[in-house]
Design an enzyme around this catalytic site. Sequence first.
Site, mmCIF file in Angstrom:
data_model
loop_
_atom_site.group_PDB
_atom_site.id
_atom_site.type_symbol
_atom_site.label_atom_id
_atom_site.label_comp_id
_atom_site.label_asym_id
_atom_site.label_seq_id
_atom_site.Cartn_x
_atom_site.Cartn_y
_atom_site.Cartn_z
ATOM 1 N N ASP A 10 0.870 -1.177 0.000
ATOM 2 C CA ASP A 10 0.000 0.000 0.000
ATOM 3 C C ASP A 10 0.904 1.222 0.000
ATOM 4 O OD1 ASP A 10 -2.331 1.651 0.271
ATOM 5 O OD2 ASP A 10 -1.913 1.838 2.401
ATOM 6 N N SER A 11 0.308 2.369 -0.274
ATOM 7 C CA SER A 11 1.058 3.621 -0.198
ATOM 8 C C SER A 11 1.494 3.922 1.241
ATOM 9 C CB SER A 11 0.177 4.755 -0.709
ATOM 10 O OG SER A 11 -1.044 4.755 0.001
ATOM 11 N N TYR A 42 -0.647 8.548 -2.231
ATOM 12 C CA TYR A 42 -0.594 8.420 -3.688
ATOM 13 C C TYR A 42 -1.826 9.073 -4.324
ATOM 14 C CZ TYR A 42 2.892 4.538 -3.493
ATOM 15 O OH TYR A 42 3.995 3.746 -3.313
ATOM 16 N N GLY A 43 -2.876 9.178 -3.541
ATOM 17 C CA GLY A 43 -4.206 9.467 -4.092
ATOM 18 C C GLY A 43 -4.395 10.836 -4.696
ATOM 19 N N CYS A 73 -4.358 -1.235 -1.984
ATOM 20 C CA CYS A 73 -4.449 0.218 -2.171
ATOM 21 C C CYS A 73 -5.441 0.471 -3.299
ATOM 22 C CB CYS A 73 -3.063 0.752 -2.551
ATOM 23 S SG CYS A 73 -3.043 2.511 -2.937
ATOM 24 N N THR A 75 -6.011 3.241 -4.807
ATOM 25 C CA THR A 75 -5.444 4.141 -5.812
ATOM 26 C C THR A 75 -4.620 3.362 -6.838
ATOM 27 O OG1 THR A 75 -5.373 5.863 -4.129
ATOM 28 C CG2 THR A 75 -4.007 6.193 -6.075
ATOM 29 N N GLU A 151 -4.087 8.829 9.087
ATOM 30 C CA GLU A 151 -2.663 8.612 9.394
ATOM 31 C C GLU A 151 -2.233 9.410 10.640
ATOM 32 O OE1 GLU A 151 0.213 7.266 6.941
ATOM 33 O OE2 GLU A 151 -1.264 6.009 5.943
ATOM 34 N N CYS A 185 -11.026 2.861 -0.378
ATOM 35 C CA CYS A 185 -9.650 3.156 0.010
ATOM 36 C C CYS A 185 -9.372 2.351 1.269
ATOM 37 C CB CYS A 185 -9.519 4.651 0.279
ATOM 38 S SG CYS A 185 -7.992 5.116 1.088
ATOM 39 N N THR A 186 -8.217 1.729 1.315
ATOM 40 C CA THR A 186 -7.957 0.798 2.423
ATOM 41 C C THR A 186 -7.709 1.498 3.758
ATOM 42 O OG1 THR A 186 -5.686 0.666 1.611
ATOM 43 C CG2 THR A 186 -7.183 -1.112 0.999
ATOM 44 N N HIS A 187 -7.611 2.821 3.729
ATOM 45 C CA HIS A 187 -7.543 3.546 5.004
ATOM 46 C C HIS A 187 -8.929 3.670 5.658
ATOM 47 C CE1 HIS A 187 -3.553 4.790 3.697
ATOM 48 N NE2 HIS A 187 -3.363 5.445 4.836
HETATM 49 N N1 DGL Z 1 -4.528 3.350 0.864
HETATM 50 C C1 DGL Z 1 -4.673 4.220 -0.279
HETATM 51 C C2 DGL Z 1 -5.830 3.762 -1.119
HETATM 52 O O1 DGL Z 1 -6.435 2.742 -0.825
HETATM 53 C C3 DGL Z 1 -4.935 5.638 0.107
HETATM 54 C C4 DGL Z 1 -3.775 6.422 0.526
HETATM 55 C C5 DGL Z 1 -3.189 7.228 -0.570
HETATM 56 O O2 DGL Z 1 -3.780 8.179 -1.068
HETATM 57 O O3 DGL Z 1 -2.073 6.888 -0.893
HETATM 58 O O4 DGL Z 1 -6.157 4.402 -2.082
#
Ligand code: DGL
Length: 269
Positions: A10-11, A42-43, A73, A75, A151, A185-187
């Site tokens: 993941d990012s 990354y998003g 992730c 993204t 985060e 999004c996995t967050h």
């Molecule tokens: N975990 C990333 C996702 O699922 C989000 C975090 C990011 O923007 O890098 O898109």
Amino acid sequence: MNQRPIGVFDSGLGGLTAVRQLRRLMPSENIIYFGDTSRVPYGNRSRETILKYARQDTRFLRSFDLKAIVIACGTVSSNCLTELRAENDIPIIEVVGPAAQRAAAVTKNHRIGVVATRATISSGAFANALGASLDLMVFSCPCPLFVPLVEEGRCRPGDPVIELVAEEYLRPLRDNNVDTLVLGCTHYPLLADVIGQIMGPDVALIDSGAEAAGALQTLLSEQDALAEREKGSASFYTSDRAADFQRLAALFLGKDLPVQAKQIDITAY
Ligand code: DGL
């Protein structure tokens, strides 16, 4: 049976929500996780940059002898899947398809919301995956402030900052009467309580990392490639300070798994 480890990336830390589900579903598997914490998020970046980063993340994971990779992730899944699958000769599981399938199966009123990063929403990947499955109305909303707040650990009900931001993002989806909301999004599973409070108890929340974990379990069992050992291990790599990763990892993984992370130079891959 296949004893080789599963690579997950993941990012940042969000993909750990998928690791949690992988360990719950397949406790015998060894997992190698990479979180690109020096370059998260990354998003908000261009597709070219996301692809460059995703290729490096994948090359780092391929330095281990893996049986499969999970792109934990949204993204990367929505912007780089075609290239990563073409360039790698092991199965690559992503989060968009499995979550879209679940949402299509769960919705009763055929009105589905999708929340994700800007790059995921603008790729159209969820809308395409959902559009392909049924006659559905899809309402998408980019939520760029969610990742930095998660985060920072600002993700619990009662925190006025996350509640204000979430209300602002989610109101239009609630007003559009969606009965199913994809956390693309996995967050975002860390925000499930806050999001659930705003959307109400009748809206089903779909956890994209959990759906990807389920898809991998199905694939490995179809291929007779599940591991057989009493207890699998998990190793963690990060591109920024290991101590920061370890401190926040407990939030994503739950307390059951003590995390020792190792910092690597991802630009070398
Ligand atoms: N975990 C990333 C996702 O699922 C989000 C975090 C990011 O923007 O890098 O898109």
